[in-house]
Design an enzyme around this catalytic site. Structure first.
Site, PDB file in Angstrom:
ATOM      1  N   ASP A  82       0.838  -1.198   0.000  1.00 30.09           N
ATOM      2  CA  ASP A  82       0.000   0.000   0.000  1.00 30.09           C
ATOM      3  C   ASP A  82       0.872   1.247   0.000  1.00 30.09           C
ATOM      4  O   ASP A  82       1.921   1.269  -0.638  1.00 30.09           O
ATOM      5  CB  ASP A  82      -0.924  -0.037   1.225  1.00 30.09           C
ATOM      6  CG  ASP A  82      -2.279   0.560   0.927  1.00 30.09           C
ATOM      7  OD1 ASP A  82      -2.348   1.804   0.824  1.00 30.09           O
ATOM      8  OD2 ASP A  82      -3.266  -0.188   0.792  1.00 30.09           O
ATOM      9  N   HIS A 128      -3.434   5.869   3.995  1.00 34.35           N
ATOM     10  CA  HIS A 128      -4.243   4.789   3.430  1.00 34.35           C
ATOM     11  C   HIS A 128      -3.799   3.417   3.928  1.00 34.35           C
ATOM     12  O   HIS A 128      -4.595   2.618   4.432  1.00 34.35           O
ATOM     13  CB  HIS A 128      -4.170   4.869   1.903  1.00 34.35           C
ATOM     14  CG  HIS A 128      -5.107   3.950   1.189  1.00 34.35           C
ATOM     15  ND1 HIS A 128      -4.758   2.674   0.810  1.00 34.35           N
ATOM     16  CD2 HIS A 128      -6.375   4.127   0.792  1.00 34.35           C
ATOM     17  CE1 HIS A 128      -5.784   2.108   0.188  1.00 34.35           C
ATOM     18  NE2 HIS A 128      -6.779   2.963   0.168  1.00 34.35           N
ATOM     19  N   ASN A 223     -13.617   1.052  -6.795  1.00 30.31           N
ATOM     20  CA  ASN A 223     -14.709   1.965  -6.462  1.00 30.31           C
ATOM     21  C   ASN A 223     -15.364   2.618  -7.663  1.00 30.31           C
ATOM     22  O   ASN A 223     -16.030   3.634  -7.525  1.00 30.31           O
ATOM     23  CB  ASN A 223     -14.187   3.080  -5.554  1.00 30.31           C
ATOM     24  CG  ASN A 223     -13.827   2.576  -4.182  1.00 30.31           C
ATOM     25  OD1 ASN A 223     -14.106   1.440  -3.838  1.00 30.31           O
ATOM     26  ND2 ASN A 223     -13.180   3.417  -3.406  1.00 30.31           N
ATOM     27  N   SER A 288     -11.248  -0.458  -0.494  1.00 31.84           N
ATOM     28  CA  SER A 288      -9.921  -0.545   0.121  1.00 31.84           C
ATOM     29  C   SER A 288     -10.005  -1.056   1.544  1.00 31.84           C
ATOM     30  O   SER A 288      -9.073  -1.696   2.036  1.00 31.84           O
ATOM     31  CB  SER A 288      -9.251   0.832   0.142  1.00 31.84           C
ATOM     32  OG  SER A 288      -8.727   1.165  -1.108  1.00 31.84           O
TER      33      SER A 288
END
Length: 414
Positions: A82, A128, A223, A288
């Site tokens: 990530d 994130h 998304n 996520s």
């Protein structure tokens, strides 16, 4: 190029370009939260001075004592590929194995941590990856009801993306190989791309190497689902990867969640609480954050059934999901994940999920009996008729005989 961070679901489609993207619409305040201050952009500020005191709604639906009766994931290593995982947050510090981490990006000369040569994957300028890691392995902390699904598992932090979208499918492949080398049991990838990638691509081959090595690969579906159209995203759509869509509080697909035949299951992805760099927690939305919820359950299953293959662990998660239809669909896959049911399922593994058994079929109608002769009742009725007839005849014979005898006797007496 790998894109992190989508904003609100309403703007996700416009923001999504063509490369690997970490799917995160904007943070939305959840009911009953405290300390979840949001700045004007809709993105959480961090570090947070206060914690979110309440128990997040996805955890309210899970009987944690029952979920953890066999294991909390101790000994299982989960690679988070990530934007990095900040280990200053006290809920993550004991969870992160910085010695196994890796930063695959060039140092940012403007950032003090990177200028100091911190290359262990614990720099997260975006937040994130820190949120993703918290959903998997955050340790309990006084003052908050938030905790990771597998709170004794270990996080391997691998930074291969940032706010400048510096990552790409090749750095992702390198990150996967690093995770394998560092003994990952589960890999979480909360990024996606709509760029068609075949199994012979660098990323496709790396995913296959991980699966062959016995690693469960979990990836977000993306998304870009506002239009409801079906399309593949990668690495989620590679064979053998557990692709995760987002569900809301009603166990329905979140409006932003990408639909596709590749979707394996759905998991909570709306108003999701997790850790942020430095301190505290924040609220965000997106597939996520659905993927690590599933990766945490995979870690628990790996701890409970260490000899199960990735396909068997994935099949258990899919088979025990809460279904809206009897089978698979393109929106939530085999259904919304049920962590407790997955961990309390049959100890005998299965190779693939299957539809639930349908209702029992009614018994076939029995054919009508066609008798070529009379029934017992008909025979008894016939015998009774015969008996009655014989009786009548006998009475008549006896009466006639008596009359003849009488008349004969009269004639003789004359």
């Amino acid at each position: 190029m790998l894109y992190p961070l989508k904003r609100a679901a309403a703007t996700t489609a416009a923001a999504l370009l063509t490369a690997l993207t970490a799917a995160t619409p904007a943070a939305v305040a959840a009911e009953g939260t405290k300390g979840a201050a949001l700045d004007g952009s809709g993105e959480c500020t961090f570090p947070m001075k206060e914690q979110i005191a309440g128990t997040p709604w996805p955890l309210q639906r899970v009987l944690l004592d029952e979920l953890w009766q066999d294991t909390k994931g101790k000994g299982v290593r989960v690679a988070v590929i990530d934007t990095g995982v900040d280990n200053d947050n006290v809920q993550l510090k004991p969870a992160v194995d910085a010695s196994a981490g890796k930063d695959l990006l060039k140092p940012d000369k403007k950032n003090s941590d990177e200028k100091r040569g911190k290359t262990d994957g614990t720099v997260d300028l975006v937040g994130h990856g820190t949120k993703v890691a918290g959903i998997i392995a955050a340790r309990p902390r006084k003052g908050t009801g938030f905790v990771g699904i597998a709170p004794e598992s270990t996080i391997i932090p691998i930074r291969q993306n940032d706010e400048n979208n510096s990552g790409n499918d090749r750095t992702m492949a390198t990150a996967i190989d690093h995770a394998i080398a560092k003994g990952a049991d589960v890999i979480n990838i909360s990024q996606d791309t709509v760029k068609p990638l075949g199994p012979d691509s660098a990323l496709g081959k790396a995913v296959q190497r991980a699966i062959t090595a016995g690693v469960v690969v979990v990836a977000s579906a993306g998304n870009d689902g506002m239009d409801g159209k079906v399309k593949n995203t990668y690495p989620a759509a590679f064979p053998g990867v557990l692709a995760v869509a987002s569900s809301d509080r009603n166990n329905e697909r979140a409006v932003f969640s990408q639909a596709g035949e590749f979707v394996g299951v759905a998991a909570p992805g709306v108003d999701i609480v997790s850790t942020v760099p430095g301190n505290g927690q924040c609220i965000d939305n997106g597939t996520s954050f659905s993927a690590p919820y599933v990766a945490g359950v995979a870690a628990l299953l790996k701890a409970k059934h260490p000899r199960w293959t990735p396909a068997e662990i994935i099949a258990e998660i899919e088979q025990t999901a809460t279904r809206s239809i009897n089978g698979h669909d393109n929106f939530v896959g085999w259904g919304v994940i049920d962590p407790v049911r997955a961990l309390s399922g049959d100890d005998k593994p299965q190779a693939a999920p299957r539809p639930d058994p349908g209702p029992a079929k009614p018994p076939a109608p029995e054919p009508a009996h066609l008798a070529m002769t009379e029934t017992v009742q008909e025979r008894n009725e016939r015998y009774a008729t015969y008996a009655l007839g014989i009786s009548v005849v006998l009475v008549a014979v006896i009466a006639g005989t008596a009359t003849v005898i009488r008349d004969t006797a009269r004639k003789r007496s004359r």
